[in-house]
Design a protein around this motif. Structure first.
Motif: not given
Ligand SMILES: Nc1ncnc2c1ncn2[C@@H]1O[C@H](COP(=O)(O)OP(=O)(O)OP(=O)(O)O)[C@@H](O)[C@H]1O
Ligand SMILES: [Mg+2]
Length: 511
Positions: A100-107
């Motif tokens: 997801s967008i959020a996962e991409n931002i924070f992983l």
């Protein structure tokens, strides 16, 4: 903090790869809170310089010094430079499509809390970051559902989450349409107002005019000059002259079109989306190309230009494809890529990483890949001829590499694109479809590629050019079709074509 202080100084940077001297004493100095453009021909060393800065090439693997915020730095990895607030967005985007967008931002983000990730908090934080880049998407959306323009913004949101001070963008708008590009440039201005410095690499000089405060030009791994865009003689012509080493008066080579009979025709072509099979992506398209004619396809991102071309070329896109293809008045089949090539059709793809190239192979292997039949005698490939052929293309296309034994993955972006073009030229096509042939290509090399396209037309071939750059189509094509929502929405001859008219047809609504 001093408004006009220098945030970055790179001095005498030299970087070699074996016998290749990619950088030879480059120096650059960047003002805090500015947008600094780096220009140069394909293979000049722009991406390498930014990889040196960001620690992709660690301290010790190059000569010269880097000073960031007035202290000498020795980055050993990307993590080191990110800790200082330097974030690089590479030429090829690096998001994970299924996350997801959020996962991409924070992983893999050092700033996230170690160990457990609190997804509720993370999503809230993601929404805030997305708002800063002007993206209204649900953070749970998988990245693969976003177009390139939005993916680019997610990359920037990710950079913001790392508290970026210096944002480096390597050809950020190469794959973007005009609207997405304008949005991105606005965002850079906006970030500049918040004190974030950016370095932008781009071959689009108009864009540099609009956005850059300062420009540095490098050629053959050395700094040629740096100047402020407010200087009276800070023109595109000056940038080109410094890049190429000589003035370039015309962006298009001269050509006397010699147009013959109809050569290639497609009738009532339809194709449906490969997954969402009820969705018609190509809708009853009919068009023709005459011998010796260069025909342009214009359309907005997602209009279906690539889908139309790929569905014709061996049904490499789409489902439930129907329609007829004719060459010199005779119906031909293009059911597989092999069959299409056998029938004299070639499609040079816009996406060189996904479909175009074998990155671990050398230039020779790549150039001959689609046309091994032409090199075989009694089923045995003539390696010597293969080598000689590849070398001829290297010279003709001016591919910057020590030899044709160079691994393609190590060439600069623009030079990889030239290998893709060589590969499809070498199939000896009668009908050549070029999809964004000059994406990421410098001004000088564009001129050479236009010359090669003209030669193909002069030899009586049918040439189709898909391009998002309207000036390119206006300079190159004899006739332009516009595509909107999967349909051919207009047809304009060279004499009548203007950007406004094309835009009018490109944005035409169905019915
Ligand atoms: N890993 C590598 N191994 C060998 N040579 C390399 C490697 N990376 C870059 N080079 C060479 O260094 C030179 C500079 O490449 P670089 O990618 O920096 O060019 P660029 O200015 O970014 O060009 P483009 O506009 O085409 O992206 C090229 O000749 C390239 O082939
Ligand atoms: Mg590059």
């Amino acid at each position: 903090m001093n408004e006009n202080s220098t945030i970055l100084r790179m001095r005498d940077i030299t970087k070699t790869f074996g016998a290749v001297r990619a950088l030879d004493g480059v120096s650059i100095s960047v003002t805090r809170g500015s947008v600094h453009a780096i220009c140069g021909e394909n293979g000049a060393g722009k991406s390498t310089l930014m990889k040196v800065l960001s620690g992709v090439y660690p301290h010790g693997s190059f000569d010269g010094t880097i000073e960031f915020e007035d202290k000498e730095v020795e980055y050993r990895s990307i993590n080191d430079s990110e800790r200082d607030g330097i974030v690089i967005i590479h030429q090829e985007l690096a998001l994970s499509p299924y996350l997801s967008i959020a996962e991409n931002i924070f992983l893999g983000n050092e700033n996230a809390k170690r160990g457990v990730i609190n997804w509720h908090e993370t999503n809230l934080e993601a929404v805030k970051l997305l708002a800063r880049v002007g993206l209204q998407e649900n953070p749970a959306t998988p990245v693969l559902e976003l177009g390139v323009g939005k993916q680019q913004l997610v990359e920037i949101a990710k950079a913001l989450s790392k508290r970026v001070k210096l944002l480096i963008l390597d050809e950020p708008t190469a794959a973007l349409n005009d609207e997405d590009s304008a949005h991105l440039l606005d965002l850079l201005r906006h970030l500049r107002d918040q004190g974030i410095t950016s370095i932008i690499i781009s071959h689009k000089l108009k864009e540099i005019r609009k956005i850059a405060d300062t420009v540095t030009i490098i050629r053959d791994g050395a700094t040629i000059e740096s100047f402020e865009m407010t200087e009276p003689d800070a023109t595109e012509a000056r940038i080109i002259r410094s890049m190429v080493g000589r003035p370039l008066d015309n962006l298009f080579p001269p050509r006397e079109p010699d147009i013959g009979e109809e050569y290639f025709r497609v009738e009532n072509w339809n194709a449906y989306h490969p997954v969402d099979t009820a969705r018609k992506v190509v809708d009853d398209a009919s068009f023709s190309v005459r011998a010796g004619e260069i025909v342009g396809f214009a359309g907005l991102m997602g209009a279906g230009r690539t889908e139309l071309a790929m569905s014709i070329f061996g049904r490499s896109y789409g489902r439930n494809i129907s329609g007829k293809v004719f060459k010199q008045g005779k119906e031909i089949q293009t059911r597989t890529v092999e069959e299409a090539i056998r029938n004299g059709i070639a499609y040079a793809t816009e996406d060189r990483k996904k479909y175009g190239l074998n990155l671990i192979g050398d230039i020779t292997v790549n150039v001959s890949a689609a046309a091994l039949g032409r090199l075989a005698r009694l089923g045995v490939i003539d390696r010597n001829r293969e080598y000689v052929t590849a070398d001829r293309y290297r010279e003709q296309m001016n591919i910057k590499a020590p030899s044709v034994a160079s691994v393609v993955g190590k060439l600069s972006g623009g030079n990889q694109q030239k290998v893709v073009l060589s590969k499809w030229m070498f199939t000896g096509p009668d009908v050549l479809i070029l999809d964004e042939p000059t994406r990421g290509i410098d001004v000088g090399a564009k001129y050479e590629i236009y010359g090669i396209i003209n030669q193909l037309a002069a030899a009586g071939k049918a040439v189709i050019v898909i391009s998002s750059e309207l000036p390119e189509l206006l300079g190159l094509a004899d006739r332009i079709y516009t595509i909107s929502q999967g349909r051919i929405s207009g047809e304009v001859t060279r004499a009548d074509a203007t950007q406004e008219l094309l835009m009018h047809y490109m944005t035409a609504d169905k019915d």
